[in-house]
Design a protein around this motif. Sequence first.
Motif, PDB file in Angstrom:
ATOM      1  N   THR A 433      -4.430 -35.015  28.687  1.00 22.74           N
ATOM      2  CA  THR A 433      -4.635 -33.800  27.916  1.00 22.74           C
ATOM      3  C   THR A 433      -4.291 -34.037  26.452  1.00 22.74           C
ATOM      4  OG1 THR A 433      -2.425 -32.802  28.104  1.00 22.74           O
ATOM      5  CG2 THR A 433      -3.912 -32.498  29.967  1.00 22.74           C
ATOM      6  N   VAL A 434      -5.040 -33.353  25.584  1.00 29.35           N
ATOM      7  CA  VAL A 434      -4.749 -33.367  24.146  1.00 29.35           C
ATOM      8  C   VAL A 434      -4.688 -31.912  23.676  1.00 29.35           C
ATOM      9  CG1 VAL A 434      -5.800 -35.626  23.729  1.00 29.35           C
ATOM     10  CG2 VAL A 434      -7.202 -33.557  23.479  1.00 29.35           C
ATOM     11  N   SER A 435      -3.834 -31.665  22.697  1.00 26.82           N
ATOM     12  CA  SER A 435      -3.649 -30.302  22.206  1.00 26.82           C
ATOM     13  C   SER A 435      -3.081 -30.361  20.793  1.00 26.82           C
ATOM     14  CB  SER A 435      -2.720 -29.524  23.138  1.00 26.82           C
ATOM     15  OG  SER A 435      -1.457 -30.154  23.191  1.00 26.82           O
ATOM     16  N   GLY A 436      -2.610 -29.206  20.315  1.00 24.08           N
ATOM     17  CA  GLY A 436      -2.086 -29.150  18.944  1.00 24.08           C
ATOM     18  C   GLY A 436      -1.148 -27.979  18.772  1.00 24.08           C
ATOM     19  N   ASP A 437      -1.223 -27.332  17.630  1.00 21.91           N
ATOM     20  CA  ASP A 437      -0.521 -26.070  17.327  1.00 21.91           C
ATOM     21  C   ASP A 437       0.930 -26.241  16.893  1.00 21.91           C
ATOM     22  OD1 ASP A 437       0.080 -23.066  17.561  1.00 21.91           O
ATOM     23  OD2 ASP A 437       1.293 -23.836  19.206  1.00 21.91           O
ATOM     24  N   ALA A 438       1.585 -27.321  17.256  1.00 22.38           N
ATOM     25  CA  ALA A 438       3.036 -27.433  17.068  1.00 22.38           C
ATOM     26  C   ALA A 438       3.424 -27.948  15.679  1.00 22.38           C
ATOM     27  CB  ALA A 438       3.634 -28.339  18.141  1.00 22.38           C
ATOM     28  N   HIS A 439       2.466 -28.478  14.928  1.00 21.71           N
ATOM     29  CA  HIS A 439       2.737 -28.992  13.580  1.00 21.71           C
ATOM     30  C   HIS A 439       3.764 -30.130  13.591  1.00 21.71           C
ATOM     31  CE1 HIS A 439       1.403 -24.762  11.989  1.00 21.71           C
ATOM     32  NE2 HIS A 439       0.496 -25.355  12.747  1.00 21.71           N
ATOM     33  N   ARG A 440       3.849 -30.823  14.675  1.00 23.22           N
ATOM     34  CA  ARG A 440       4.553 -32.106  14.809  1.00 23.22           C
ATOM     35  C   ARG A 440       3.742 -32.903  15.817  1.00 23.22           C
ATOM     36  NH1 ARG A 440      10.564 -32.049  14.129  1.00 23.22           N
ATOM     37  NH2 ARG A 440      10.474 -34.052  15.171  1.00 23.22           N
ATOM     38  N   HIS A 441       3.798 -34.214  15.744  1.00 21.15           N
ATOM     39  CA  HIS A 441       3.266 -35.011  16.845  1.00 21.15           C
ATOM     40  C   HIS A 441       4.206 -34.911  18.041  1.00 21.15           C
ATOM     41  CE1 HIS A 441      -0.166 -37.145  15.240  1.00 21.15           C
ATOM     42  NE2 HIS A 441       0.501 -37.685  14.242  1.00 21.15           N
ATOM     43  N   TYR A 442       3.623 -34.809  19.222  1.00 20.91           N
ATOM     44  CA  TYR A 442       4.394 -34.918  20.464  1.00 20.91           C
ATOM     45  C   TYR A 442       3.591 -35.768  21.441  1.00 20.91           C
ATOM     46  CZ  TYR A 442       7.442 -30.958  19.152  1.00 20.91           C
ATOM     47  OH  TYR A 442       8.336 -30.122  18.532  1.00 20.91           O
ATOM     48  N   ALA A 443       4.210 -36.758  22.034  1.00 24.72           N
ATOM     49  CA  ALA A 443       3.560 -37.514  23.104  1.00 24.72           C
ATOM     50  C   ALA A 443       4.530 -37.581  24.268  1.00 24.72           C
ATOM     51  CB  ALA A 443       3.211 -38.925  22.631  1.00 24.72           C
ATOM     52  N   GLY A 444       4.034 -37.290  25.460  1.00 21.43           N
ATOM     53  CA  GLY A 444       4.947 -37.331  26.592  1.00 21.43           C
ATOM     54  C   GLY A 444       4.283 -37.084  27.929  1.00 21.43           C
ATOM     55  N   PRO A 483      15.832 -37.014  17.133  1.00 25.92           N
ATOM     56  CA  PRO A 483      16.825 -37.456  18.137  1.00 25.92           C
ATOM     57  C   PRO A 483      17.253 -36.322  19.068  1.00 25.92           C
ATOM     58  CG  PRO A 483      17.382 -38.293  15.961  1.00 25.92           C
ATOM     59  CD  PRO A 483      16.256 -37.326  15.756  1.00 25.92           C
ATOM     60  N   GLN A 484      17.475 -35.114  18.515  1.00 23.59           N
ATOM     61  CA  GLN A 484      17.882 -33.966  19.340  1.00 23.59           C
ATOM     62  C   GLN A 484      16.786 -33.614  20.349  1.00 23.59           C
ATOM     63  OE1 GLN A 484      20.959 -31.745  18.863  1.00 23.59           O
ATOM     64  NE2 GLN A 484      20.219 -31.596  20.966  1.00 23.59           N
ATOM     65  N   GLN A 485      15.533 -33.598  19.893  1.00 18.56           N
ATOM     66  CA  GLN A 485      14.438 -33.229  20.794  1.00 18.56           C
ATOM     67  C   GLN A 485      14.266 -34.255  21.905  1.00 18.56           C
ATOM     68  OE1 GLN A 485      10.873 -31.333  19.609  1.00 18.56           O
ATOM     69  NE2 GLN A 485      11.563 -30.907  17.531  1.00 18.56           N
ATOM     70  N   LEU A 486      14.391 -35.538  21.573  1.00 18.27           N
ATOM     71  CA  LEU A 486      14.271 -36.585  22.601  1.00 18.27           C
ATOM     72  C   LEU A 486      15.425 -36.492  23.595  1.00 18.27           C
ATOM     73  CD1 LEU A 486      13.126 -39.656  20.439  1.00 18.27           C
ATOM     74  CD2 LEU A 486      11.705 -38.328  22.034  1.00 18.27           C
ATOM     75  N   ALA A 487      16.624 -36.211  23.077  1.00 12.36           N
ATOM     76  CA  ALA A 487      17.797 -36.111  23.967  1.00 12.36           C
ATOM     77  C   ALA A 487      17.680 -34.912  24.899  1.00 12.36           C
ATOM     78  CB  ALA A 487      19.071 -36.010  23.122  1.00 12.36           C
ATOM     79  N   ASP A 488      17.118 -33.829  24.396  1.00  9.63           N
ATOM     80  CA  ASP A 488      16.987 -32.604  25.203  1.00  9.63           C
ATOM     81  C   ASP A 488      15.868 -32.696  26.237  1.00  9.63           C
ATOM     82  OD1 ASP A 488      19.027 -31.301  23.925  1.00  9.63           O
ATOM     83  OD2 ASP A 488      17.741 -30.102  22.604  1.00  9.63           O
ATOM     84  N   ASN A 489      14.882 -33.583  26.006  1.00  8.76           N
ATOM     85  CA  ASN A 489      13.652 -33.578  26.809  1.00  8.76           C
ATOM     86  C   ASN A 489      13.278 -34.981  27.281  1.00  8.76           C
ATOM     87  OD1 ASN A 489      12.612 -30.666  26.425  1.00  8.76           O
ATOM     88  ND2 ASN A 489      13.035 -31.336  24.320  1.00  8.76           N
ATOM     89  N   PRO A 490      13.701 -35.369  28.508  1.00  5.93           N
ATOM     90  CA  PRO A 490      13.378 -36.715  28.999  1.00  5.93           C
ATOM     91  C   PRO A 490      11.867 -36.980  29.104  1.00  5.93           C
ATOM     92  CG  PRO A 490      15.017 -35.636  30.412  1.00  5.93           C
ATOM     93  CD  PRO A 490      14.562 -34.613  29.424  1.00  5.93           C
ATOM     94  N   ALA A 491      11.057 -35.919  29.262  1.00 12.80           N
ATOM     95  CA  ALA A 491       9.610 -36.129  29.395  1.00 12.80           C
ATOM     96  C   ALA A 491       8.968 -36.518  28.069  1.00 12.80           C
ATOM     97  CB  ALA A 491       8.940 -34.851  29.921  1.00 12.80           C
ATOM     98  N   LEU A 492       9.676 -36.225  26.985  1.00  9.05           N
ATOM     99  CA  LEU A 492       9.124 -36.469  25.649  1.00  9.05           C
ATOM    100  C   LEU A 492       9.367 -37.921  25.234  1.00  9.05           C
ATOM    101  CD1 LEU A 492       7.860 -35.205  23.076  1.00  9.05           C
ATOM    102  CD2 LEU A 492      10.192 -34.644  22.335  1.00  9.05           C
ATOM    103  N   LYS A 493       8.319 -38.589  24.767  1.00 13.02           N
ATOM    104  CA  LYS A 493       8.445 -40.003  24.411  1.00 13.02           C
ATOM    105  C   LYS A 493       8.433 -40.249  22.907  1.00 13.02           C
ATOM    106  CE  LYS A 493       8.530 -40.715  28.750  1.00 13.02           C
ATOM    107  NZ  LYS A 493       9.873 -40.708  29.366  1.00 13.02           N
ATOM    108  N   ALA A 494       7.857 -39.328  22.142  1.00 10.57           N
ATOM    109  CA  ALA A 494       7.861 -39.486  20.676  1.00 10.57           C
ATOM    110  C   ALA A 494       7.568 -38.142  20.038  1.00 10.57           C
ATOM    111  CB  ALA A 494       6.806 -40.498  20.224  1.00 10.57           C
ATOM    112  N   THR A 495       8.185 -37.897  18.879  1.00 11.79           N
ATOM    113  CA  THR A 495       7.835 -36.722  18.080  1.00 11.79           C
ATOM    114  C   THR A 495       8.215 -36.990  16.634  1.00 11.79           C
ATOM    115  OG1 THR A 495       8.148 -34.336  17.756  1.00 11.79           O
ATOM    116  CG2 THR A 495      10.044 -35.559  18.606  1.00 11.79           C
ATOM    117  N   ILE A 496       7.401 -36.477  15.720  1.00  8.84           N
ATOM    118  CA  ILE A 496       7.711 -36.613  14.286  1.00  8.84           C
ATOM    119  C   ILE A 496       7.029 -35.480  13.535  1.00  8.84           C
ATOM    120  CG2 ILE A 496       5.764 -38.199  13.893  1.00  8.84           C
ATOM    121  CD1 ILE A 496       7.556 -39.503  11.660  1.00  8.84           C
ATOM    122  N   ASP A 497       7.705 -35.013  12.504  1.00 10.81           N
ATOM    123  CA  ASP A 497       7.180 -33.949  11.664  1.00 10.81           C
ATOM    124  C   ASP A 497       6.561 -34.558  10.398  1.00 10.81           C
ATOM    125  OD1 ASP A 497       6.653 -31.738  10.127  1.00 10.81           O
ATOM    126  OD2 ASP A 497       8.727 -31.050   9.975  1.00 10.81           O
TER     127      ASP A 497
END
Length: 546
Positions: A433-444, A483-497
Amino acid sequence: MTRMPFLDRRALMAMMAKTGIGAGALAAWPALAAPWPRNIVADPRFADYPFALGVASGDPAPDGFVIWTRLCPRPAEQHYGMPRAPMVVSWEVAAEESFAVVLAKGEALASPELGHSVHVEVDGLSPDRVWFYRFRIAGQVSPVGRSRTLPLPGARVERLRFAVAGCQHYEHGHFTAWKHIAREPVDFIFHYGDYIYETNEKGAQTLTIQGHDFPRARKHNNDEPYSLDDYRQRYAQYKTDPDLQAAHHAAPFWVSFDDHEVDNDWADRWDQDGTPPEVFLYRRAAAFQAYYEHMPLRRASMPDGSRMRMHRNARYGDLVNAFVLDTRQYRSDQIGEAEKLPGGEKLAPMTPAAYDPARTMMGDAQEKWLFDGLADSTARWNLIAHQVMLMHLVGRGNGGAKGYNMDRWSGYMHSRRRLLSHIDKACPGNVVTVSGDAHRHYAGDVIQDEGAPGSKPAKIITSEFLGTSVSSGDDGMGELNTPQQLADNPALKATIDRRGYVLCDVGRDVWQAELKVIDKVSSPGGKLSTYASFAVERGDPGVKKA
Ligand code: FE
Ligand code: CA
């Protein structure tokens, strides 16, 4: 649309034999002359270049695609420098950029009722190849657009490349991401919505985004839109952007809208302000018409009042079956308005109401269409292209309180559970799946029922690549909250604003994705780099670092 023969049949057959282009184009070629309206402008003249908004193509099929333009010589003026009457535009399609041999051509109507937009559904072309198109009127020629027909549904396809982008706030930054996308060797571009933003921040020089101040790159030139013409003006301003035009000229789009094409966080008949639904639907109708007028959409998506059909499907040979969803028009209203965390944007604590089976993200008809499509799919991969995050990530408000974004699938947990169960049953291991809206990259990883009352051990069902924004959020804060988002969410593999886009490169066994970032959009010329690369192996859902 009409098409007129321009070469005799024998000359054309000889030419097609030489260039290897199939005879389908000729066989499917109706020679008809439209009865144009009686008030047509027979000899139009324009004070300025009428193709100032560029051209676009979209919704490709094996034998053609939609080509689009809008006559708009003066985008910033009332009535756009156009007479209040219809006129006829001619169009051409060729296999080479030189247009040495025109393989299809015709004439189409540009009506004031539709803002002098032009939508031509070109057909009769050969599958799986690049085509070039252009328009003409009054001795003026449009920019040349490049498009591509789909492979035949059963054809063996080794590789498919596409970009995922959206969220292009004109005031937040330059559309540098589009400039870079225009240079990518992609077969298509998926736009996940927020093509315009309906806001007007009344001239402030500084934008405050999540408590941080950014310089305002540019300004909207009209007030918050409510009427059809308000929205037309907004699109006219966005469409003058040369980087956005370059992307449209480079590849066909599959477009979808999210919220800001109408109003922030709207859901079905409800806006965020509590406007009576029967009143809000007039605004939605105006917004939908303007959206249709500016997008390369088929007639099947032409609005009927406040409704328009936007969920649709495309088959890239035997490799990818793509489903474009509409997660705004049929969804239940958001919950948790009253419980939003201070400083948490749209975050609210999880509530049992999110698991109410009566709540829907897609509506019954679209959900059945998607589930049937997935059940019948024989492609190597299935792509679900939608608007808002499917991962169920916890975020934090002021003071660190945890909450979930109720505008995303997290606010529609039973709908999400049904979708993931169906994927697991109908096409395990071959959905991305691909999506958007969050104004950050998220892969997970997308995991069934994590955190749900009585949930079983986590099972990865699919993978999500959520593209950041083209410009919304200005230059961004980089890895500040990563770092906080990755620590809170094991399913998340990368995020950046940072601003940018996702590039997917799909092979028969491995689906690769790159998170592309631009170092700044507050001024032109931002530098492109790859923040992270991932791979999904067919049969083994979940993202892995590549
Ligand atoms: Fe957005
Ligand atoms: Ca949005």
